[in-house]
Structure formats: C-alpha cells, structure tokens
Motif scaffolding. Sequence first.
Motif, PDB file in Angstrom:
ATOM      1  N   TYR A 148      29.312  32.483  31.661  1.00 45.98           N
ATOM      2  CA  TYR A 148      28.503  33.184  32.674  1.00 45.98           C
ATOM      3  C   TYR A 148      27.535  32.246  33.387  1.00 45.98           C
ATOM      4  CZ  TYR A 148      24.746  33.464  29.148  1.00 45.98           C
ATOM      5  OH  TYR A 148      23.788  33.168  28.230  1.00 45.98           O
ATOM      6  N   GLN A 197      29.301  31.081  36.554  1.00 46.30           N
ATOM      7  CA  GLN A 197      29.867  32.077  37.475  1.00 46.30           C
ATOM      8  C   GLN A 197      28.749  32.923  38.076  1.00 46.30           C
ATOM      9  OE1 GLN A 197      33.176  31.942  37.984  1.00 46.30           O
ATOM     10  NE2 GLN A 197      33.484  30.461  36.338  1.00 46.30           N
ATOM     11  N   LEU A 201      28.146  36.478  39.348  1.00 44.57           N
ATOM     12  CA  LEU A 201      28.745  37.809  39.331  1.00 44.57           C
ATOM     13  C   LEU A 201      27.947  38.745  40.241  1.00 44.57           C
ATOM     14  CD1 LEU A 201      30.616  40.000  38.066  1.00 44.57           C
ATOM     15  CD2 LEU A 201      28.970  40.174  36.207  1.00 44.57           C
ATOM     16  N   PHE A 255      32.445  41.103  30.734  1.00 42.24           N
ATOM     17  CA  PHE A 255      31.144  40.591  30.274  1.00 42.24           C
ATOM     18  C   PHE A 255      31.313  39.775  28.991  1.00 42.24           C
ATOM     19  CE2 PHE A 255      28.790  44.315  32.420  1.00 42.24           C
ATOM     20  CZ  PHE A 255      28.377  43.518  33.475  1.00 42.24           C
ATOM     21  N   LEU A 288      32.889  36.495  29.594  1.00 43.39           N
ATOM     22  CA  LEU A 288      31.954  35.529  30.183  1.00 43.39           C
ATOM     23  C   LEU A 288      30.964  34.979  29.150  1.00 43.39           C
ATOM     24  CD1 LEU A 288      31.054  37.116  33.666  1.00 43.39           C
ATOM     25  CD2 LEU A 288      32.630  35.221  33.212  1.00 43.39           C
ATOM     26  N   TYR A 320      28.674  36.948  27.402  1.00 41.43           N
ATOM     27  CA  TYR A 320      27.466  37.760  27.202  1.00 41.43           C
ATOM     28  C   TYR A 320      27.541  38.486  25.866  1.00 41.43           C
ATOM     29  CZ  TYR A 320      25.989  37.444  32.124  1.00 41.43           C
ATOM     30  OH  TYR A 320      25.556  37.014  33.337  1.00 41.43           O
ATOM     31  N   ASN A 367      34.358  38.225  39.789  1.00 38.50           N
ATOM     32  CA  ASN A 367      32.925  38.103  40.085  1.00 38.50           C
ATOM     33  C   ASN A 367      32.516  38.941  41.291  1.00 38.50           C
ATOM     34  OD1 ASN A 367      32.655  36.329  37.999  1.00 38.50           O
ATOM     35  ND2 ASN A 367      32.771  34.488  39.285  1.00 38.50           N
TER      36      ASN A 367
END
Length: 493
Positions: A4, A7, A9, A61, A64, A66, A380
Amino acid sequence: MQLYQSQVLKIYNSLSGKKEVFTPLNEGHIGMYVCGPTVYSNVHLGNCRTFMSFDMIFRYFKHLGYKVRYVRNITDAGHLVDDAEDGEDKIAKKARLEKLEPMEVVQRYTVDFHSILQKFNFLPPSIEPTATGHIIEQIEIIKDILEKGYAYEINGSVYFDVTKFNEDHAYGKLSGRKLEDMIANTRELTAQDEKKSPQDFALWKKAEPQHIMRWPSPWGDGFPGWHLECTAMSTKYLGDTFDIHGGGMDLKFPHHECEIAQAEASNGRSPVNYWMHANMLTLNGKKMAKSTGNSLLPGEIFSGDNAILSKAFSPSVVRFFMMQAHYTSILDLSNDALLASEKGFHRLMDALQILKSLESRKNSDFDVTSWKQKCYDAMNDDFNSPILIAHLFEAVKHINAIKEGRESISEADKALLEATISSFVFDVLGLENKSESEAGTDKLAGVVELLIQMRKEARDNKDFATSDKIRDQLAEMGIQLKDGKEGTTFSVS
Ligand SMILES: [Zn+2]
C-alpha cells in the motif's frame, strides 16, 4: 515495505460524491463496517452481490498489506416489515408463520447465509456481531442522545428528534436530501401518531403485549429501532470515527442517514470517513421480486433447479460474472450473460494452466512489469474489477501467442506473470478453479440417472437379471441405489 505504500488508492465516497485518495485514520490499519443481512429468509442474490463487492474490497486491502478489522453484522431483531416505524418485526413475523421461536428463524437463516457465502468463497469478516447481543450498548446510546436533547420519550417509546438535530447539524447530507423538502413531501401526521414530525425515527419502541421479541429498558419493555444497532456495533468495535462504512445503495436513506444522525447526536463526531454503496442486481432487465417470479436464489443457480436458466452454473462462474461489473453499477443477470461469463472464466483458467507449461526464452515480447502496474491502477481506481479483468484477458492473449510461438517470454517474466495473475484471480477476485470437478460431479449424476432409468425399464420388462446387475455393479463402485415411493435415488459413499 508494504504494497500500500507504493500504491495510491482512490475510493468513491458517497458522502462527498467524489473519488478521494484513501488515507486511513491509522497508518496500515483499516476499520470497515458493512450492514449485514436480516436473517428471516434465504439470502437474496442481490444481497450476495453487495457482500461480494465488499469481500473483494476487503481482499484487496489485505492484498495491499493493510491490517483490516472488518465488521459485518447480523440483524436478528428490530427490522420491521415495512422498513419503517410500524408493522411487525421481520423475524417475529416469520416465527409466527412457521411456528418457530424467533431464534430458530435466526439460526436457520444464519446457517443458510454462511453456507451460501462459503460456496462463493467469501472470507469471513473479523467480527460478525448480532443486534440482540448488543441491546445494552443500544440502550446506552439512546440515554446519551436523550441527555443531549436530540430525542424524546413518549408512551414507552423513544424517537429521534430530526428537526432539533437539523438545527445544529445537517440531516440528509449523505443522501443529498433537505429536511424542508422531506417535510413538504410527506403526509401529515395523524392523531394516532406519537411522533412530533414524520421524519423522526424510533430509537426504542414499546413492545405491545403480543410482541414476542422484547427487552427491559429504562422506558419499559420494548425493542431497539433498526438503525440503532449499526451505530452501536460499528462504534463499539471500530471507534467513534472509523474509515469505511458500506452497504447496499438502498440503505443510503434512511438507514445510513439515521446512523450518521445517531452517532453525531450521541458523541458529536462524524462516524465515518468513507461511505461506500454497492449497486443492485437485476434479472433479465427487471428488478428481482419473488411476487412476480422474476427471482433466483443462489442455490437454484448452483443446482440448475429453476425455470429461468438453461443449466446450472458454479459459484465461481457466478462470482466471475459479478466481478465483471463495477460495484457501483447496476448489473443485469441473464442466461446469456452467465454463459458468456462461463466461457470467459474457463479461458482464464485454461490460460493459467498453459502458462505453467510454457517454455521460457531469453527475451520477452510482453512487458509484464508495466502490465502488472496497470492491474494495480485498475484496482486503485475505486476497485475497478472489470478493467482489471480486461487486463487479465490481455495477458491471456499473450499467453496464447507465446504458446503458439508467435511471442516469447523470459523465465523471470513468466514467474512474475504467473504470480500476478494468481494473486489477482484467486486472492483479490476470490475465484476458485473448482468448476472442473463440479462439472464432473454433474456428469456423474447424469450417468447414474440414466442407469436408474435403464434399471427401471428392465424391471418393468421383468428382466430382473439386468436390473440386479445394474444395482450390484453400481454398489461395487460405491454408488448405492435406494428405492422409495418417489422413485429411485442414489448416494455415493
Ligand atoms: Zn446497518
């Protein structure tokens, strides 16, 4: 470093009406609440689509990197038949009609809900709280709102005072409605109405003697209003303000509008940073409705036992079909659309098989690294799964060209391509390559049915030698036939 961090998003926020760069309250952590089902009937296919959209979002999520606390509730009390203030509790009504305890109704349809979601390969949420398990928390919020002066008690019921709230806050900001317009467009209150204004909604309803689902409270025996449970459960597990609240488009008003009002009235804070709404599923161009027969249950699609589709479709094919539309668009399900998705799904799965056996060369004609970023760019951009799938099919074209010797791929690119496709197809879109074995099971059932029919004909012709041979040889293979009043059935051991 987590994915993340590299990226950007963007999420379409229903509250602002814009796509916004997503920044969680606590770096690396996400709190997400999604309104779950009211468990008084088999889960609706349209609801499955909503929950599937959030399952895909949850999966992305996690992909990524998270840490996500995903709360999806079970509504097992308080949701009234007409979605408004009057009428029977949906679960109590079903319990009365089927002569069951309300909690038997809840248990039956919670089990159905979970079994369908499992077939669709959903990840379980982190917490799945129930409304009846949070009556105390709901009562506490009502006390709070009463104390702040945004609610009033009358005859053992407590109502939220929308007019008073609107003086200090903006009621209607999520749905874009103005209180004056709402008042102008609603009927006048009749003498029997207890509410001060038609816009006011129940926080607590007094239980009439015949009402079976009831709890004691400072205002007498009663039950909580439907909107309150989500405020109680979301703030209990995610805090007064959390990152994402999702649900079906139909919940935006009044349900989510009322959630915002309740939370702001009780603690003065806006509860949610990003509101997300998933759109509906239609069937053959029309709204699904049991009453018109234009309706399908998930189980009826998997078994093929319905009058609308020409054949059975596996959960993965249905899931793939749903992922081919953006979650905020209306999606129309039809036989042709499912047939097309099935073909596409098999092409994708075949390409993955082919990819494994491709011979690599020194150079690549296919820029896998920039293709991979395009896949991320699609997701994204507000979780644009149809664009992601278009990129996956671009890769399929290259895979087939490499197989036919028209293009080449290096060892490193081949490994990157395989890893990227697998993570998007299986981890993010949540598809499973099970359709082959499912199709095999269907075929086996067809063959056994044919043998049962042949055995019946033999018996009708008094050819018992043949009929016994069919039964005994099937038994040797572990397939038991059982003759009953309704004909012959079989089981596989
Ligand atoms: Zn809710």
